[in-house]
Design a protein around this motif. Structure first.
Motif, PDB file in Angstrom:
ATOM      1  N   VAL A   1      -9.294 -15.570   2.985  1.00 28.72           N
ATOM      2  CA  VAL A   1      -8.822 -15.007   2.383  1.00 28.72           C
ATOM      3  C   VAL A   1      -8.029 -14.236   2.314  1.00 28.72           C
ATOM      4  O   VAL A   1      -7.527 -13.078   3.014  1.00 28.72           O
ATOM      5  CB  VAL A   1      -9.850 -14.134   1.285  1.00 28.72           C
ATOM      6  N   LEU A   2      -6.478 -14.532   1.549  1.00 29.30           N
ATOM      7  CA  LEU A   2      -5.012 -13.670   1.627  1.00 29.30           C
ATOM      8  C   LEU A   2      -5.450 -12.627   0.786  1.00 29.30           C
ATOM      9  O   LEU A   2      -5.403 -12.963  -0.267  1.00 29.30           O
ATOM     10  CB  LEU A   2      -3.987 -14.408   1.974  1.00 29.30           C
ATOM     11  N   VAL A   3      -5.460 -11.317   0.798  1.00 28.75           N
ATOM     12  CA  VAL A   3      -5.417 -10.269   0.193  1.00 28.75           C
ATOM     13  C   VAL A   3      -3.509  -8.941   0.263  1.00 28.75           C
ATOM     14  O   VAL A   3      -3.248  -8.884   1.294  1.00 28.75           O
ATOM     15  CB  VAL A   3      -5.973  -9.556   0.348  1.00 28.75           C
ATOM     16  N   THR A   4      -3.315  -9.654  -1.529  1.00 26.68           N
ATOM     17  CA  THR A   4      -1.369  -8.472  -1.719  1.00 26.68           C
ATOM     18  C   THR A   4      -1.299  -7.952  -1.885  1.00 26.68           C
ATOM     19  O   THR A   4      -2.237  -8.115  -3.307  1.00 26.68           O
ATOM     20  CB  THR A   4      -0.896  -9.939  -1.559  1.00 26.68           C
ATOM     21  N   VAL A   5      -0.879  -6.459  -1.665  1.00 19.32           N
ATOM     22  CA  VAL A   5      -0.541  -5.985  -3.107  1.00 19.32           C
ATOM     23  C   VAL A   5       0.129  -6.149  -3.908  1.00 19.32           C
ATOM     24  O   VAL A   5       1.391  -5.879  -3.421  1.00 19.32           O
ATOM     25  CB  VAL A   5      -0.332  -3.868  -1.996  1.00 19.32           C
ATOM     26  N   ALA A   6      -0.236  -6.661  -4.882  1.00 15.69           N
ATOM     27  CA  ALA A   6       0.587  -6.950  -5.732  1.00 15.69           C
ATOM     28  C   ALA A   6       1.651  -6.363  -6.166  1.00 15.69           C
ATOM     29  O   ALA A   6       2.790  -6.753  -6.984  1.00 15.69           O
ATOM     30  CB  ALA A   6       0.437  -8.227  -6.378  1.00 15.69           C
ATOM     31  N   ARG A   7       0.920  -5.192  -6.777  1.00 13.46           N
ATOM     32  CA  ARG A   7       1.626  -3.977  -7.353  1.00 13.46           C
ATOM     33  C   ARG A   7       0.799  -2.729  -7.548  1.00 13.46           C
ATOM     34  O   ARG A   7       0.175  -2.651  -6.638  1.00 13.46           O
ATOM     35  CB  ARG A   7       1.426  -4.396  -8.732  1.00 13.46           C
ATOM     36  N   ALA A   8       1.310  -1.290  -6.747  1.00 16.70           N
ATOM     37  CA  ALA A   8       1.302  -0.414  -6.459  1.00 16.70           C
ATOM     38  C   ALA A   8       1.410   0.309  -7.536  1.00 16.70           C
ATOM     39  O   ALA A   8       3.286  -0.111  -7.827  1.00 16.70           O
ATOM     40  CB  ALA A   8       1.652   0.642  -5.261  1.00 16.70           C
TER      41      ALA A   8
ATOM     42  N   VAL B   1      -9.052 -11.828   5.313  1.00 17.42           N
ATOM     43  CA  VAL B   1     -10.452 -11.576   5.461  1.00 17.42           C
ATOM     44  C   VAL B   1     -11.379 -13.031   5.886  1.00 17.42           C
ATOM     45  O   VAL B   1     -10.731 -13.930   5.198  1.00 17.42           O
ATOM     46  CB  VAL B   1     -10.888 -10.915   4.197  1.00 17.42           C
ATOM     47  N   THR B   2     -11.653 -12.707   6.624  1.00 18.76           N
ATOM     48  CA  THR B   2     -13.411 -14.340   6.634  1.00 18.76           C
ATOM     49  C   THR B   2     -14.282 -13.543   6.969  1.00 18.76           C
ATOM     50  O   THR B   2     -14.527 -12.804   6.481  1.00 18.76           O
ATOM     51  CB  THR B   2     -12.191 -14.392   8.720  1.00 18.76           C
TER      52      THR B   2
ATOM     53  N   ARG C   1     -13.547  -1.690  -0.169  1.00 17.27           N
ATOM     54  CA  ARG C   1     -13.810  -2.524  -1.596  1.00 17.27           C
ATOM     55  C   ARG C   1     -13.529  -3.789  -1.441  1.00 17.27           C
ATOM     56  O   ARG C   1     -13.770  -4.950  -1.850  1.00 17.27           O
ATOM     57  CB  ARG C   1     -13.525  -1.893  -2.584  1.00 17.27           C
ATOM     58  N   ALA C   2     -11.735  -4.091  -1.168  1.00 17.41           N
ATOM     59  CA  ALA C   2     -10.890  -5.448  -1.171  1.00 17.41           C
ATOM     60  C   ALA C   2     -11.964  -6.533  -0.415  1.00 17.41           C
ATOM     61  O   ALA C   2     -11.464  -7.247  -0.408  1.00 17.41           O
ATOM     62  CB  ALA C   2      -9.601  -4.701  -0.336  1.00 17.41           C
ATOM     63  N   ILE C   3     -12.366  -5.973   0.979  1.00 19.04           N
ATOM     64  CA  ILE C   3     -12.726  -6.759   1.832  1.00 19.04           C
ATOM     65  C   ILE C   3     -14.694  -7.283   1.094  1.00 19.04           C
ATOM     66  O   ILE C   3     -14.248  -8.375   0.902  1.00 19.04           O
ATOM     67  CB  ILE C   3     -13.371  -6.099   3.040  1.00 19.04           C
ATOM     68  N   GLU C   4     -14.793  -6.062   0.444  1.00 25.66           N
ATOM     69  CA  GLU C   4     -15.849  -7.387  -0.570  1.00 25.66           C
ATOM     70  C   GLU C   4     -16.290  -8.098  -1.407  1.00 25.66           C
ATOM     71  O   GLU C   4     -16.170  -8.991  -1.027  1.00 25.66           O
ATOM     72  CB  GLU C   4     -16.957  -5.747  -1.706  1.00 25.66           C
ATOM     73  N   ILE C   5     -14.270  -8.375  -2.634  1.00 25.18           N
ATOM     74  CA  ILE C   5     -14.297  -8.708  -3.345  1.00 25.18           C
ATOM     75  C   ILE C   5     -13.804  -9.889  -2.400  1.00 25.18           C
ATOM     76  O   ILE C   5     -13.920 -11.035  -3.262  1.00 25.18           O
ATOM     77  CB  ILE C   5     -13.193  -7.840  -3.862  1.00 25.18           C
ATOM     78  N   ALA C   6     -12.632 -10.034  -1.316  1.00 24.44           N
ATOM     79  CA  ALA C   6     -12.529 -10.825  -0.608  1.00 24.44           C
ATOM     80  C   ALA C   6     -13.889 -11.586  -0.444  1.00 24.44           C
ATOM     81  O   ALA C   6     -13.779 -13.208  -0.099  1.00 24.44           O
ATOM     82  CB  ALA C   6     -11.649 -10.167   0.634  1.00 24.44           C
TER      83      ALA C   6
ATOM     84  N   VAL D   1      -3.661   0.001  -7.408  1.00 22.26           N
ATOM     85  CA  VAL D   1      -3.590  -0.764  -6.677  1.00 22.26           C
ATOM     86  C   VAL D   1      -3.829  -1.727  -7.609  1.00 22.26           C
ATOM     87  O   VAL D   1      -5.262  -2.117  -8.393  1.00 22.26           O
ATOM     88  CB  VAL D   1      -3.110  -1.249  -5.793  1.00 22.26           C
ATOM     89  N   VAL D   2      -3.422  -2.941  -8.021  1.00 20.47           N
ATOM     90  CA  VAL D   2      -3.457  -4.266  -8.395  1.00 20.47           C
ATOM     91  C   VAL D   2      -3.589  -5.188  -7.325  1.00 20.47           C
ATOM     92  O   VAL D   2      -2.373  -5.215  -6.109  1.00 20.47           O
ATOM     93  CB  VAL D   2      -2.645  -4.993  -9.337  1.00 20.47           C
ATOM     94  N   LEU D   3      -4.593  -6.335  -7.156  1.00 21.72           N
ATOM     95  CA  LEU D   3      -5.032  -6.266  -5.207  1.00 21.72           C
ATOM     96  C   LEU D   3      -4.515  -7.914  -5.601  1.00 21.72           C
ATOM     97  O   LEU D   3      -6.003  -8.191  -6.727  1.00 21.72           O
ATOM     98  CB  LEU D   3      -5.677  -6.181  -4.990  1.00 21.72           C
ATOM     99  N   ALA D   4      -4.318  -8.743  -5.303  1.00 26.38           N
ATOM    100  CA  ALA D   4      -4.328 -10.447  -5.406  1.00 26.38           C
ATOM    101  C   ALA D   4      -5.069 -11.467  -3.881  1.00 26.38           C
ATOM    102  O   ALA D   4      -4.713 -11.063  -2.865  1.00 26.38           O
ATOM    103  CB  ALA D   4      -3.150 -11.505  -5.967  1.00 26.38           C
ATOM    104  N   PHE D   5      -5.734 -12.305  -3.979  1.00 27.67           N
ATOM    105  CA  PHE D   5      -6.882 -12.942  -3.326  1.00 27.67           C
ATOM    106  C   PHE D   5      -6.473 -13.936  -3.021  1.00 27.67           C
ATOM    107  O   PHE D   5      -6.905 -14.504  -4.957  1.00 27.67           O
ATOM    108  CB  PHE D   5      -8.420 -12.529  -4.051  1.00 27.67           C
ATOM    109  N   GLU D   6      -6.453 -14.834  -2.511  1.00 28.98           N
ATOM    110  CA  GLU D   6      -6.258 -16.225  -2.060  1.00 28.98           C
ATOM    111  C   GLU D   6      -6.844 -16.830  -1.775  1.00 28.98           C
ATOM    112  O   GLU D   6      -7.178 -16.044  -0.307  1.00 28.98           O
ATOM    113  CB  GLU D   6      -4.800 -16.966  -2.394  1.00 28.98           C
ATOM    114  N   ARG D   7      -8.085 -17.545  -2.297  1.00 27.10           N
ATOM    115  CA  ARG D   7      -8.887 -18.205  -0.713  1.00 27.10           C
ATOM    116  C   ARG D   7      -8.080 -19.767  -0.336  1.00 27.10           C
ATOM    117  O   ARG D   7      -7.101 -20.641  -0.762  1.00 27.10           O
ATOM    118  CB  ARG D   7      -9.645 -18.898  -1.625  1.00 27.10           C
TER     119      ARG D   7
END
Length: 355
Positions: free
Chosen positions: A19-26, A40-41, A57-62, A95-101
């Motif tokens: 999962v690629l996690v990006t800070v889409a907005r701060a 995240v793997t 929390r980001a790793i948990e969501i990923a 922050v808005v985080l973007a998660f891409e599998r």
């Protein structure tokens, strides 16, 4: 090269899902800027979006996305997280985080992006978060774009299905030509090997360089043995940072004159004392170098207030000053065509001469 992109390509080539996690907005005060990334793997997390409970929390969501994506190809998700008491962080923003599998099916666009970045092509990457799971799109960035940026177009809101992330990915590495392979030069090369730069490390004596095994992880450092090291000045690209760390003052003067006759360098620093600087100022002026251009020479090299002459300390201080110059150049307004970087450098008032 973007280190996260190299790792991403290697993981996908190996067949891993990530999962690629990006800070889409701060929004407001945040630990990292928009565009910051983490991979995240199932077993690990690489790089950082700010640490602390936010990252936990980001790793948990990923990992939720990683698991759910086994049934939904190209699963993507957006989450807005407030950086307050709920996360135990005191930044106060959000922050808005973007998660891409991603998996091996994404390798084509990842490899294409890596190739473009390696070639120095600034690229716009567009990712739709609509239910249709449209493929990632790559395109040339707008003419004149030179800095990375990340924008989240959310229309009427995240639930409307028309959210799109558009980010400009620019090559962040900068060229460095380092002269001198003795103790200080070696310490500086070791620091540079951890930074986003491409290093040409030059000395006339091949025996001064550390053995290949000792520099096995220095992937961005290329050794170049030259009988006349000053020849490397003329072939360096515009925007190069030149760093002179030899113990041959006569050669240093030749290098300084050759470098200062160019007017397109990002940075020029040299180890030495204040006495050495004064002598060089006089000799360079006598050779016809404009005093205003001589003033761009950072000698003694390093940030003010650090006087320790240990090679490792000088290397870290010099690297900090170099990074200041890089940040200043990136923040400067677009330059005229024959002057691509801001080159005014602060002078230091301490010795870095280890002779």
């Amino acid at each position: 090269m973007q280190p996260w992109l190299t790792d991403l390509q290697q993981l996908l080539t190996r067949g891993d899902a990530v999962v690629l996690v990006t800070v889409a907005r701060a929004e407001g005060s945040a630990p990292r800027e928009a565009g910051a990334k983490m991979i995240v793997t199932r077993e690990s997390a690489r790089y950082t979006i700010g640490g602390g409970h936010l990252e936990w929390r980001a790793i948990e969501i990923a990992r939720e996305v990683l698991r759910d994506g086994m049934r939904v190809p190209h699963l993507r998700r957006l989450e807005r997280l407030s950086l307050g008491p709920s996360l135990g962080q005191c930044c106060g923003g959000a922050v808005v985080l973007a998660f891409e599998r991603l998996d091996v099916r994404d390798l084509d666009w990842v490899a294409a992006l890596a190739k473009r970045v390696h070639a120095g092509t600034t690229t716009q990457r567009s990712v739709s978060f609509s239910p249709s799971h449209e493929p990632v799109r790559l395109a040339d960035a707008d003419p004149g774009t030179r800095a990375p940026e990340c924008l989240l177009w959310d229309g009427a809101g995240f639930d409307e299905g028309d959210v799109q992330l558009t980010e400009t990915i620019a090559a962040r590495d900068f060229p460095v030509v380092l002269f001198g392979a003795e103790a200080v030069g070696t310490a500086f090369a070791r620091v540079l090997s951890t930074l986003p730069c491409r290093v040409s490390w030059i000395d006339a004596d091949a025996t001064k360089f550390p053995p290949q095994l000792a520099r096995a992880q220095w992937a961005n450092v290329t050794i170049d043995v030259k009988a006349a090291p000053e020849d490397a000045v003329d072939t360096a690209p515009p925007g190069t940072a030149f760093v002179v760390m030899t113990h041959d003052h006569a050669r240093d003067l030749v290098l300084a004159e050759r470098i200062l006759r160019r007017d397109d360098f990002l940075f020029f620093g040299m180890i030495g004392s204040r006495t050495k600087r004064r002598q060089f100022e006089q000799r360079l002026a006598a050779h016809g170098i404009d005093p205003a251009r001589i003033a761009r020479m950072a000698c003694p090299i390093g940030i003010d207030g650090i006087d320790d002459k240990a090679p490792e300390v000088i290397a870290l201080s010099a690297a900090a000053q170099l990074l200041q110059a890089v940040e200043a150049a990136r923040a400067a307004p677009p330059a005229v065509p024959d002057q691509p970087f801001s080159m005014l450098q602060p002078l230091t008032d301490h010795d870095t001469d280890t002779c």
